[in-house]
Write an enzyme that holds these catalytic residues in place. Structure first.
Site, PDB file in Angstrom:
ATOM      1  N   ASP A 186       0.386   7.521  -7.245  1.00 36.04           N
ATOM      2  CA  ASP A 186       0.507   6.169  -7.775  1.00 36.04           C
ATOM      3  C   ASP A 186      -0.816   5.435  -7.535  1.00 36.04           C
ATOM      4  O   ASP A 186      -1.862   5.935  -7.922  1.00 36.04           O
ATOM      5  CB  ASP A 186       1.719   5.476  -7.122  1.00 36.04           C
ATOM      6  CG  ASP A 186       2.100   4.168  -7.770  1.00 36.04           C
ATOM      7  OD1 ASP A 186       2.751   4.192  -8.834  1.00 36.04           O
ATOM      8  OD2 ASP A 186       1.754   3.108  -7.206  1.00 36.04           O
ATOM      9  N   TYR A 194      -2.047  -5.064  -7.934  1.00 38.16           N
ATOM     10  CA  TYR A 194      -1.897  -5.311  -9.370  1.00 38.16           C
ATOM     11  C   TYR A 194      -2.649  -6.580  -9.776  1.00 38.16           C
ATOM     12  O   TYR A 194      -3.281  -6.629 -10.838  1.00 38.16           O
ATOM     13  CB  TYR A 194      -0.424  -5.456  -9.739  1.00 38.16           C
ATOM     14  CG  TYR A 194       0.374  -4.187  -9.616  1.00 38.16           C
ATOM     15  CD1 TYR A 194       0.415  -3.270 -10.662  1.00 38.16           C
ATOM     16  CD2 TYR A 194       1.091  -3.903  -8.461  1.00 38.16           C
ATOM     17  CE1 TYR A 194       1.148  -2.101 -10.562  1.00 38.16           C
ATOM     18  CE2 TYR A 194       1.828  -2.734  -8.346  1.00 38.16           C
ATOM     19  CZ  TYR A 194       1.856  -1.835  -9.393  1.00 38.16           C
ATOM     20  OH  TYR A 194       2.579  -0.673  -9.281  1.00 38.16           O
ATOM     21  N   HIS A 226       9.117   9.800 -11.074  1.00 37.05           N
ATOM     22  CA  HIS A 226       7.805   9.320 -10.635  1.00 37.05           C
ATOM     23  C   HIS A 226       7.480   9.677  -9.196  1.00 37.05           C
ATOM     24  O   HIS A 226       6.325   9.895  -8.847  1.00 37.05           O
ATOM     25  CB  HIS A 226       7.758   7.794 -10.815  1.00 37.05           C
ATOM     26  CG  HIS A 226       6.519   7.147 -10.301  1.00 37.05           C
ATOM     27  ND1 HIS A 226       5.303   7.255 -10.940  1.00 37.05           N
ATOM     28  CD2 HIS A 226       6.288   6.375  -9.187  1.00 37.05           C
ATOM     29  CE1 HIS A 226       4.384   6.581 -10.275  1.00 37.05           C
ATOM     30  NE2 HIS A 226       4.950   6.040  -9.204  1.00 37.05           N
TER      31      HIS A 226
END
Length: 277
Positions: A98, A200, A255
């Site tokens: 990730d 982010y 994921h």
């Protein structure tokens, strides 16, 4: 090692396996911590590898600086260099999942002399990802990234009701329940979720941190059950690696590759480390 420091920040780290083994740095993503690799680490140790798994910037309680710019990829990549320096290592194998994969791609492009091999789990090369967002269904898959840019609201929504929404998000995407409970508990620590989301929120600074071509031996592991990441960027990633490159596709795996496909992934990592000259 139990911790290391950089610029006044204190990072927690798990140091396991034979002390004289080939070193492997394990980098987690959002909203994980170093425990993401608990299922993989024993296989790596059994193969004679030493693992260094830090709780990255924003996740270690002693390393939660304020401000979005503090979470630029350049900063978090330099944290890994500080870990290597503190461990007395000139270089190491790097495994990232990730956001940890993004850091790994950056290290492989910017500091190839410090990276013996790179294994990127789930997330493709950033340049391939950026193009796929504009030219494929990846833009829809990545819509949550824009939502995370809003101040305050994501934290309130995800942590309401003792983290009910965050827990459901993790469970619905295939994360095992025990891991989901652990990550939710960590994100409920004071300032933890805001710091994790700052990765982010630092994306607007990305133009200054462009990740170029990776020259180190690279293994990219992607899974077909990943709801956040499609095939387009994965297939395009080979265009951004000039060194030896291999793509491994895990069918039906969600994921959360380190948690769900730990043994198979660890075997792939072991084999990949042995390709280094």
């Amino acid at each position: 090692m139990q911790r290391f420091e950089r610029d006044g920040l204190v990072f927690d780290v798990r140091d396991g396996g034979p002390p004289d083994g080939e070193p492997v740095v394990l980098l987690h993503g959002w909203p994980q911590d170093s425990s993401a690799y608990d299922r993989m680490a024993p296989v790596l140790h059994g193969a004679g590898l030493r693992t260094l798994a830090p709780d990255q910037r924003g996740y270690s309680p002693g390393a939660r600086p304020r401000g979005r710019s503090a979470y630029r990829v350049r900063e978090v990549a330099d944290d890994v260099l500080a870990l290597l320096d503190a461990a007395g290592l000139g270089s190491a194998h790097v495994v990232g999942h990730d956001w940890g994969a993004v850091v790994g791609w950056a290290l492989g492009a910017w500091h190839p002399e410090r990276v013996r091999t790179l294994t990127a789990l789930s997330v493709p090369h950033p340049a391939a990802m950026s193009r796929a967002v504009l030219t494929s269904a990846q833009g829809l898959r990545s819509a949550y990234v824009a939502a995370f840019q809003a101040p305050v609201l994501p934290e309130r929504l995800l942590l309401a009701g003792n983290g009910r929404a965050l827990r459901q998000l993790l469970l619905s995407s295939g994360l095992p329940a025990d891991a989901a409970e652990h990550y939710v508990a960590r994100m409920r620590e004071p300032g933890a979720l805001s710091s994790a989301l700052a990765w982010y929120r630092a994306l607007p600074f990305g133009a200054r941190d462009r990740v170029g071509t990776v020259t180190v031996p690279t293994l990219h592991v992607w899974s077909t059950g990943d709801v956040a990441l499609g095939r387009a960027a994965t297939e395009a990633t080979r265009d951004h690696v000039s060194g030896p490159y291999r793509l491994e596709v895990l069918e039906g795996v969600p994921h959360w590759i380190p948690e769900v496909a730990a043994e198979r992934t660890a075997e792939l990592v072991v084999a990949h480390t042995r390709t280094a000259v």
